[in-house]
Write an enzyme that holds these catalytic residues in place. Structure first.
Site, PDB file in Angstrom:
ATOM      1  N   TYR A  26      25.153  40.501  -4.692  1.00  0.00           N
ATOM      2  CA  TYR A  26      25.124  41.735  -5.489  1.00  0.00           C
ATOM      3  C   TYR A  26      26.522  42.048  -6.012  1.00  0.00           C
ATOM      4  CZ  TYR A  26      23.367  46.321  -6.940  1.00  0.00           C
ATOM      5  OH  TYR A  26      22.973  47.411  -7.679  1.00  0.00           O
ATOM      6  N   THR A  28      29.335  41.176  -9.448  1.00  0.00           N
ATOM      7  CA  THR A  28      29.343  41.536 -10.870  1.00  0.00           C
ATOM      8  C   THR A  28      28.096  41.008 -11.573  1.00  0.00           C
ATOM      9  OG1 THR A  28      30.672  39.557 -11.238  1.00  0.00           O
ATOM     10  CG2 THR A  28      31.851  41.645 -11.127  1.00  0.00           C
ATOM     11  N   GLY A  30      25.019  39.792  -9.969  1.00  0.00           N
ATOM     12  CA  GLY A  30      23.788  40.286  -9.347  1.00  0.00           C
ATOM     13  C   GLY A  30      23.473  41.717  -9.723  1.00  0.00           C
ATOM     14  N   GLY A 203      43.102  40.700 -15.808  1.00  0.00           N
ATOM     15  CA  GLY A 203      41.886  40.382 -15.065  1.00  0.00           C
ATOM     16  C   GLY A 203      41.196  39.098 -15.510  1.00  0.00           C
ATOM     17  N   GLU A 206      42.238  35.067 -11.511  1.00  0.00           N
ATOM     18  CA  GLU A 206      42.089  35.609 -10.169  1.00  0.00           C
ATOM     19  C   GLU A 206      43.422  35.584  -9.431  1.00  0.00           C
ATOM     20  OE1 GLU A 206      38.880  33.603  -8.163  1.00  0.00           O
ATOM     21  OE2 GLU A 206      37.645  33.670  -9.972  1.00  0.00           O
ATOM     22  N   LYS A 221      31.915  21.841 -14.316  1.00  0.00           N
ATOM     23  CA  LYS A 221      31.094  21.957 -15.519  1.00  0.00           C
ATOM     24  C   LYS A 221      30.996  20.616 -16.240  1.00  0.00           C
ATOM     25  CE  LYS A 221      32.335  26.821 -15.736  1.00  0.00           C
ATOM     26  NZ  LYS A 221      33.382  27.764 -16.165  1.00  0.00           N
ATOM     27  N   GLY A 323      32.050  36.492 -17.113  1.00  0.00           N
ATOM     28  CA  GLY A 323      31.815  37.932 -17.094  1.00  0.00           C
ATOM     29  C   GLY A 323      30.432  38.274 -16.575  1.00  0.00           C
TER      30      GLY A 323
END
Lengths: 447, 447
Positions: A26, A28, A30, A203, A206, A221, A323
């Site tokens: 839960y 950003t 979720g 932001g 990290e 990826k 995001g």
């Protein structure tokens, strides 16, 4: 004659029947997934064929999320395993992150006959085989569109839209943090350290930026993209990985002067070696890109995936690669797909590894080098260097010399050659007295 | 509670079972589809789950195609109706073009229980309702990825990847001929007529370019895009359509000076009117685009579709929007999807019109005008004009005056206002003595 992996088929539960969801995590992503399903329930009903009903949201601490939507709706639980096993759960959404714990939960969910939607690139890139096998054994779906470039449809287009084509190359800007830093260095002329600090302040990076700036995130990826593009299992370990922390303001300036920009690219290629054996390769490294190339104009933290296929030609997919909301968009698209199959029957395309092409050693891959060095300003130096390139079978595309007092700057761009031979050539050049310094060696993308 | 359209379900024939194809039409697309299936049969076997077997290729004249691959393979027939009805045909591929004849054949195929793959934008844009109903009644698939922007995955991403998101805007360069002409005018400063001639010479424009240059082709695609994006049936008749034949070298030059370029855009929007009623609109017209916008960099005959969605944010899909091979790539992707469903069971998402939003009259749509005019060089003219804009409720974004002897050039850019009010304002301005000439009125895309 071999058939496609899955042979098992489950009929749908029927239009209008509810589809139960368990959300694991839960953060950003979720929280946005829950919010959007809650706010647009009527749309999801029509798009999935039945109402999406959230059975629970698994978190590590219920207190931590007091006052949240999940808490208001009484959905929070710390018992992920019981939640995902519930009979009224059809789809498990994994947005926890990390590898070992989500891996355990995802495997349990698949084995329990739940379809799984995950945004976890590290998990998929490291354990695609066992995940795919578990999904096939249970005849359920494993979706992971959000694992590559978040909101940008890439997995779907490679699996479906290009299913009738032969993909030759995939070259992607798939890490927003590094693209932000390189783009900022390009537009301001500032140093890597300053722009990393700026990215952290805003932001985009990290606290510990290692996974981004050293290319590990992009490598996961690249493994996923290569697997999809070439119908061959490529894992994280198969990907050559080089980050951007060694890129200097001088490198960026030199690139500008040459009408290029530096991007961290995940490059996946299908090629034939000297014996005519078809092979695939996946690699991540800073790359000089011509400013005319579509990838050069991808600014800030945007991502883009460039694909070259036999019939389609050149394609590019561009958008937000990270995001909460963009990632949630991809997760929700997958949820609708998995839900439709639960309602109407049928399965999404599973892992496709039939081509099973050998993965080339990085040394075999054809690359182009851009070598920036300082050499003694005296007769015969250029000839000496040219001979070394020739002896190693490297032909030169351009040579630019900028005379100085007794030190000249020499910029050499090679034609495509084996990475192994190029590395050996650079080592040989270092050993020459006339070469005082090799300022930088950056690979170049051939247009 | 309403459920999604299709409720009917057919189990698959099983992995390894052959899938029979009937190809209707053997032009630039049909011939490439046949060639690629023939050359890559092993790949298609694995990707579709069973071998793709071509039962026949319907043409108007067998003689005309003597010596072709279809002829060598003994596949040619002039009896399309018998071919598509064969029991061993599972999928019918329509690449004939035109509307009435393919419409008849596609409906017959759907009614006979065959899934259909078509590249026919005009057919889909004009008759989506009856085609979708026939497909649902028979429980088969209707695929048309190639109908919009050929090889660029657009239909799939809108139907699947963005199925969990709310699309706000779709703005596409979906006609290669007009983009080639406008891009050539932009880069050379040449006139529309000269660049149209160039496009014809190079084969980018047809002998009769009307459908392209007047925007009819783009309007068909706008109808399809709006239908997919807004889950509302939008047909060709609902689309406002204005072509590029009136664009002059002066317009292009003025745009350049303002840091813009002119593109023919298919714009689909979801918005709320003054009463707060949600509506959709689809329109095609030349549009001033800021050079910073991703669409501005789409050059030559390339296509691109820009999408803005609530959660995903801004996305762009770029590539080849026309040509035999790129179109074949999209058709083949659809064939694999339809074949997988025949083998494993399940259905692709069908037409989704549940939102059924009212389609706005073009007069209600909010647009921005760029007005270039010649006015008398005397006091009070600007005040007089400003009053007219104000009286019509139009607020101005920028006003640029270039003084001349007794004639001044005035360039006015408005803020967004109702198209109807803007048109009325321009009419009013024309009637003023001080306004000697309105050189051009071009709509502007707000970033």
């Amino acid at each position: 004659m071999t058939a496609a992996p899955q042979t098992m088929f489950k009929p749908g539960k029927g239009a209008g029947e509810p589809v139960g969801l368990a959300i694991l995590g839960y953060g950003t992503v979720g929280s946005q997934v829950l919010r959007l399903i809650h706010e647009n329930s009527e749309d999801f009903l029509h798009r999935a064929g039945g109402p999406l009903e959230i059975r629970g949201v698994a978190v590590s601490s219920v207190e931590k999320h007091e006052g949240s939507l999940a808490s208001e709706l009484g959905l929070l639980t710390t018992d992920a395993e019981s939640l995902l096993r519930r009979d009224d759960v059809d789809i498990v959404v994994e947005v926890i992150g990390g590898i070992d714990y989500p891996r355990k939960l995802v495997l349990e969910a698949l084995e329990a006959g739940k379809s799984v939607v995950t945004a976890n690139k590290a998990l998929v890139a490291a354990h695609s085989e066992e995940l795919a096998q578990a999904a096939d054994a249970a005849g359920v779906d494993l979706y992971f569109e959000a694992a590559v470039a978040a909101a940008i449809p890439v997995v779907g287009p490679l699996r479906r839209s290009l299913a009738g084509d032969q993909v030759e190359t995939v070259a992607g800007i798939v890490n927003g943090t590094t693209n932000f830093i390189l783009d900022a260095m390009d537009s301001t002329g500032a140093s890597y350290d300053d722009m990393l600090a700026e990215a952290t302040r805003l932001g985009y990076a990290e606290a510990d930026p290692t996974a981004d700036v050293e290319g590990h995130d992009a490598a996961s990826k690249a493994a996923i993209l290569a697997s999809l593009a070439f119908h061959t299992r490529v894992t994280f370990e198969d990907v050559y990985c080089e980050g951007i922390s060694h890129i200097t303001a001088e490198d960026i300036e030199a690139a500008k002067q040459a009408g290029q920009t530096i991007k961290l690219l995940a490059i996946c290629e299908r090629f034939r070696d000297e014996q005519g054996q078809e092979k695939v390769s996946a690699r991540v490294h800073p790359t000089l890109v011509d400013r005319e190339h579509p990838l050069a104009s991808v600014s800030k933290s945007f991502n883009a995936v460039f694909v070259e296929a036999e019939a389609a030609g050149r394609l590019m997919f561009y958008g937000n690669g990270a995001g909460g909301n963009p990632t949630a968009s991809a997760v929700l698209g997958d949820i609708v797909g998995a839900a439709r199959n639960k309602v109407f029957g049928g399965r999404a395309p599973g892992e496709s590894t039939y081509a099973n092409l050998p993965i080339a050693d990085f040394g075999e891959v054809l690359t182009c080098y851009h070598i920036d060095m300082e050499v003694e300003e005296r007769q015969g130096v250029l000839a000496e260097l040219a001979k070394i390139f020739a002896d190693n079978g490297i032909s030169l595309r351009t040579v630019r010399q900028e005379g100085g007092e007794d030190v000249a700057r020499l910029i050499v761009v090679t034609h495509a050659a084996k990475e192994r031979d190029l590395q050996a050539t650079v080592e040989k050049i270092k050993s020459i007295d006339a070469v005082q310094k090799i300022t930088s060696v950056i690979r170049l993308m051939e247009n």
